[in-house]
Design a protein around this motif. Structure first.
Motif, mmCIF file in Angstrom:
data_model
loop_
_atom_site.group_PDB
_atom_site.id
_atom_site.type_symbol
_atom_site.label_atom_id
_atom_site.label_comp_id
_atom_site.label_asym_id
_atom_site.label_seq_id
_atom_site.Cartn_x
_atom_site.Cartn_y
_atom_site.Cartn_z
ATOM 1 N N ASP A 144 0.837 -1.204 0.000
ATOM 2 C CA ASP A 144 0.000 0.000 0.000
ATOM 3 C C ASP A 144 0.871 1.253 0.000
ATOM 4 O O ASP A 144 1.110 1.863 1.036
ATOM 5 N N ALA A 145 1.330 1.632 -1.185
ATOM 6 C CA ALA A 145 2.215 2.789 -1.314
ATOM 7 C C ALA A 145 1.545 4.086 -0.879
ATOM 8 O O ALA A 145 2.218 5.042 -0.521
ATOM 9 N N GLY A 146 0.216 4.144 -0.853
ATOM 10 C CA GLY A 146 -0.487 5.363 -0.485
ATOM 11 C C GLY A 146 -0.816 5.468 0.995
ATOM 12 O O GLY A 146 -1.425 6.450 1.431
ATOM 13 N N LEU A 147 -0.386 4.487 1.795
ATOM 14 C CA LEU A 147 -0.756 4.471 3.213
ATOM 15 C C LEU A 147 -0.189 5.661 3.987
ATOM 16 O O LEU A 147 -0.901 6.310 4.743
ATOM 17 N N GLU A 148 1.079 5.955 3.789
ATOM 18 C CA GLU A 148 1.700 7.075 4.511
ATOM 19 C C GLU A 148 0.983 8.378 4.174
ATOM 20 O O GLU A 148 0.658 9.171 5.071
ATOM 21 N N GLU A 149 0.708 8.600 2.915
ATOM 22 C CA GLU A 149 0.008 9.811 2.495
ATOM 23 C C GLU A 149 -1.398 9.854 3.084
ATOM 24 O O GLU A 149 -1.852 10.906 3.557
ATOM 25 N N ALA A 150 -2.081 8.729 3.098
ATOM 26 C CA ALA A 150 -3.438 8.664 3.660
ATOM 27 C C ALA A 150 -3.420 8.939 5.171
ATOM 28 O O ALA A 150 -4.307 9.627 5.689
ATOM 29 N N MET A 151 -2.413 8.417 5.859
ATOM 30 C CA MET A 151 -2.305 8.674 7.299
ATOM 31 C C MET A 151 -2.079 10.154 7.555
ATOM 32 O O MET A 151 -2.682 10.737 8.458
ATOM 33 N N GLY A 152 -1.231 10.783 6.763
ATOM 34 C CA GLY A 152 -0.977 12.212 6.906
ATOM 35 C C GLY A 152 -2.214 13.046 6.640
ATOM 36 O O GLY A 152 -2.508 14.004 7.369
#
Length: 121
Positions: free
Chosen positions: A7-15
């Motif tokens: 899930d490459a978008g997880l960090e961005e989604a958490m932010g």
């Protein structure tokens, strides 16, 4: 922690969630059965600043935090770092930890996080 790499978008989604909700700190606790059918837990730590992230991770990882027993975590969460996922776009804003004390659930984690937040200036 293959799910982190997938899930490459997880960090961005958490932010985005942290910012949208006006939070200083976001923790994600996962539970799953590993390849050997052993119950496992992992914890992600994301904070408004890298300094807060580092302090929270160090606090929760501390085996010497004296109040762990008082809040029902014996002896501690027993966290160890996972090799950080490196999908495209990740910036290192997420600490990924394996929780060796699998008996400590979110009900024990919450008081530890509350104690950490209360310790902030």
């Amino acid at each position: 922690h293959e799910w982190l790499e997938a899930d490459a978008g997880l960090e961005e989604a958490m932010g985005a969630y942290l910012e949208r909700e006006g939070l200083l700190l976001l923790l994600v606790m996962t539970t799953f059965m590993d390849a050997h059918n052993v119950f496992s837990r992992e914890l992600l730590v994301y904070a408004a600043t890298r300094e807060l992230q580092r302090h929270c991770t160090a606090f929760l990882s501390s085996s010497s935090f004296p109040s762990f027993q008082a809040i029902g975590i014996d002896p501690s969460l027993s966290l160890e770092p996972l090799s950080p996922p490196t999908p495209a776009g990740w910036t290192g804003r997420v600490d990924a930890l394996r929780q060796l004390n699998t008996k400590a659930s979110r009900k024990q984690l919450q008081p530890a996080v509350a104690a950490f937040m209360a310790s902030l200036p």
